[in-house]
Write a protein that holds these residues in place. Structure first.
Motif, mmCIF file in Angstrom:
data_model
loop_
_atom_site.group_PDB
_atom_site.id
_atom_site.type_symbol
_atom_site.label_atom_id
_atom_site.label_comp_id
_atom_site.label_asym_id
_atom_site.label_seq_id
_atom_site.Cartn_x
_atom_site.Cartn_y
_atom_site.Cartn_z
ATOM 1 N N GLY A 40 7.285 11.472 34.570
ATOM 2 C CA GLY A 40 7.968 11.551 33.088
ATOM 3 C C GLY A 40 8.899 12.773 32.974
ATOM 4 N N HIS A 41 8.438 13.627 33.949
ATOM 5 C CA HIS A 41 9.394 15.025 33.903
ATOM 6 C C HIS A 41 10.093 15.422 34.948
ATOM 7 C CE1 HIS A 41 7.663 16.242 29.968
ATOM 8 N NE2 HIS A 41 6.478 15.617 30.269
ATOM 9 N N GLY A 42 9.867 14.419 36.004
ATOM 10 C CA GLY A 42 10.547 15.002 37.513
ATOM 11 C C GLY A 42 10.097 16.229 38.004
ATOM 12 N N LEU A 43 10.943 17.055 38.572
ATOM 13 C CA LEU A 43 10.660 18.133 39.192
ATOM 14 C C LEU A 43 11.118 19.448 38.253
ATOM 15 C CD1 LEU A 43 11.786 17.219 43.063
ATOM 16 C CD2 LEU A 43 9.351 18.069 42.090
ATOM 17 N N PHE A 90 4.707 21.893 44.173
ATOM 18 C CA PHE A 90 5.334 21.888 45.157
ATOM 19 C C PHE A 90 6.206 23.215 45.483
ATOM 20 C CE2 PHE A 90 5.215 17.647 47.049
ATOM 21 C CZ PHE A 90 5.218 16.813 45.979
ATOM 22 N N PHE A 104 10.491 21.448 51.331
ATOM 23 C CA PHE A 104 9.624 21.127 50.594
ATOM 24 C C PHE A 104 8.218 21.211 51.363
ATOM 25 C CE2 PHE A 104 10.962 20.685 46.120
ATOM 26 C CZ PHE A 104 12.265 20.106 46.181
ATOM 27 N N GLY A 105 7.132 21.865 50.702
ATOM 28 C CA GLY A 105 5.760 21.800 51.229
ATOM 29 C C GLY A 105 5.144 20.425 50.898
ATOM 30 N N ALA A 106 4.056 20.147 51.470
ATOM 31 C CA ALA A 106 3.446 18.946 51.045
ATOM 32 C C ALA A 106 2.540 18.888 49.860
ATOM 33 C CB ALA A 106 2.260 18.879 52.242
ATOM 34 N N TYR B 36 16.996 13.319 46.372
ATOM 35 C CA TYR B 36 15.850 13.483 47.090
ATOM 36 C C TYR B 36 15.084 12.494 46.948
ATOM 37 C CZ TYR B 36 16.737 18.800 48.058
ATOM 38 O OH TYR B 36 17.502 19.743 48.562
ATOM 39 N N LEU B 38 11.213 10.922 47.307
ATOM 40 C CA LEU B 38 9.700 11.142 47.330
ATOM 41 C C LEU B 38 8.868 10.028 47.389
ATOM 42 C CD1 LEU B 38 7.321 13.359 46.972
ATOM 43 C CD2 LEU B 38 7.461 12.912 44.573
ATOM 44 N N GLY B 41 2.374 10.722 47.830
ATOM 45 C CA GLY B 41 1.569 11.524 48.687
ATOM 46 C C GLY B 41 2.483 12.608 49.825
ATOM 47 N N GLU B 42 3.651 12.260 49.853
ATOM 48 C CA GLU B 42 4.256 13.279 50.505
ATOM 49 C C GLU B 42 5.252 14.332 49.839
ATOM 50 O OE1 GLU B 42 4.812 9.596 53.836
ATOM 51 O OE2 GLU B 42 6.851 10.827 53.644
ATOM 52 N N SER B 43 6.071 14.942 50.684
ATOM 53 C CA SER B 43 7.013 16.092 49.952
ATOM 54 C C SER B 43 8.390 15.243 49.918
ATOM 55 C CB SER B 43 7.228 17.232 51.080
ATOM 56 O OG SER B 43 5.910 17.411 51.593
ATOM 57 N N PRO B 44 9.107 15.765 48.739
ATOM 58 C CA PRO B 44 10.427 15.418 48.503
ATOM 59 C C PRO B 44 11.396 15.689 49.586
ATOM 60 C CG PRO B 44 9.464 16.614 46.571
ATOM 61 C CD PRO B 44 8.713 16.816 47.710
ATOM 62 N N LEU B 46 15.530 15.767 51.166
ATOM 63 C CA LEU B 46 16.940 15.306 51.190
ATOM 64 C C LEU B 46 17.296 14.065 51.708
ATOM 65 C CD1 LEU B 46 20.002 16.359 50.011
ATOM 66 C CD2 LEU B 46 20.082 17.446 52.384
ATOM 67 N N PHE B 89 14.993 11.231 43.136
ATOM 68 C CA PHE B 89 15.528 12.353 42.287
ATOM 69 C C PHE B 89 17.073 12.666 42.474
ATOM 70 C CE2 PHE B 89 11.609 13.261 40.434
ATOM 71 C CZ PHE B 89 10.684 13.323 41.219
ATOM 72 N N PHE B 102 16.984 19.152 38.379
ATOM 73 C CA PHE B 102 16.271 17.994 38.960
ATOM 74 C C PHE B 102 16.479 16.761 37.816
ATOM 75 C CE2 PHE B 102 15.318 17.863 43.234
ATOM 76 C CZ PHE B 102 15.100 19.410 43.623
ATOM 77 N N LYS B 104 14.677 13.417 36.139
ATOM 78 C CA LYS B 104 13.379 12.777 35.830
ATOM 79 C C LYS B 104 12.783 12.213 36.971
ATOM 80 C CE LYS B 104 12.887 13.991 30.953
ATOM 81 N NZ LYS B 104 12.245 13.467 29.780
ATOM 82 N N GLY B 105 13.812 11.398 37.858
ATOM 83 C CA GLY B 105 13.477 10.310 38.846
ATOM 84 C C GLY B 105 13.432 9.126 38.388
ATOM 85 N N HIS B 107 11.736 5.382 39.706
ATOM 86 C CA HIS B 107 10.834 4.891 40.646
ATOM 87 C C HIS B 107 11.220 3.619 41.036
ATOM 88 C CE1 HIS B 107 7.750 7.652 39.186
ATOM 89 N NE2 HIS B 107 8.323 7.607 38.110
#
Lengths: 113, 112
Positions: A40-43, A90, A104-106, B36, B38, B41-44, B46, B89, B102, B104-105, B107
């Motif tokens: 609900g907030h994104g990144l 992240f 990005f990292g994991a 981006y 996502l 369980g993974e990373s965002p 590009l 995103f 960014f 909020k994405g 889904h």
């Protein structure tokens, strides 16, 4: 291949405790970032850095500190963790020379009980 | 103040359909718009990006349509596959200063 490594991957902390999240990048990027991701907030950007020794506040810095001791390392510090800081964090690196793709990292899943 | 808005929050399509993800922004200084993706369980990572000098950017099944006047853009995913199910995103970047915002994405769920 860009490489951003975060540790730990999972963390359970107690309210009021200190938490340090670490990030290491081998891309030789000048810029590093800490985001948190919540449904609900994104990144949302917490802190970022232009290079070793620099830290800047992002959009939601309250309750967090950051440290950039070297080009490769960028830490996020929660001095007094609260349940509202339960989230996925992240780290990312990027280079502002032209287009800035973020790598990005994991992620670190933090639960504050 | 939400500078980058995405809609819908959640979208379900059938395999083979076109998924349309919308994004709008407020600040005219933004000059780069990456998307981006996502996976759980993974990373965002590009996916695709566009600069306002163009009104369309295509990469395989993914196309960005950009309307500078209305400050709107959309990501079209044609022939959607279950493997496209993820959170997407939209971001807006002012490359002359640090400012990457960014949304909020969205889904996306693609049903087989």
């Amino acid at each position: 291949e860009a490489a951003v490594t975060q540790s730990p991957r999972n963390k359970v902390a107690v309210t009021g405790g200190k938490v340090t999240l670490s990030c290491n990048q081998t891309n030789n990027h000048n810029n590093m970032y800490w985001y948190r991701q919540d449904t609900g907030h994104g990144l949302r950007l917490i802190h970022y850095s232009y290079g070793a020794g620099s830290t800047e506040k992002g959009d939601i810095p309250d309750g967090y500190k950051a440290s950039r001791p070297s080009q490769e390392n960028f830490s996020l510090i929660l001095e007094l963790a609260t349940p509202s800081q339960t989230s996925v964090y992240f780290c990312a690196s990027g280079d502002r020379a032209g287009v800035d793709t973020l790598y990005f990292g994991a992620g670190t899943r933090l639960s504050v009980l | 103040q939400q500078q980058v808005r995405q809609s819908p929050q959640s979208l379900t399509v059938w395999e083979g359909e076109t998924a349309i993800l919308n994004c709008s922004y407020e600040d005219s200084t933004f000059d780069y718009f990456p998307w981006y993706r996502l996976f759980p369980g993974e990373s965002p990572a590009l996916l695709i990006a566009i600069r306002p000098v163009s009104n369309k950017k295509e990469d395989g099944r993914f196309t960005i349509f950009f309307n500078k006047r209305e400050k709107k853009l959309s990501l079209h995913i044609t022939d959607s596959q279950p493997g496209d199910s993820a959170t997407y995103f939209c971001a807006a970047d002012d490359t002359n200063a640090y400012k990457v915002i960014f949304g909020k994405g969205t889904h996306l769920h693609v049903l087989p």
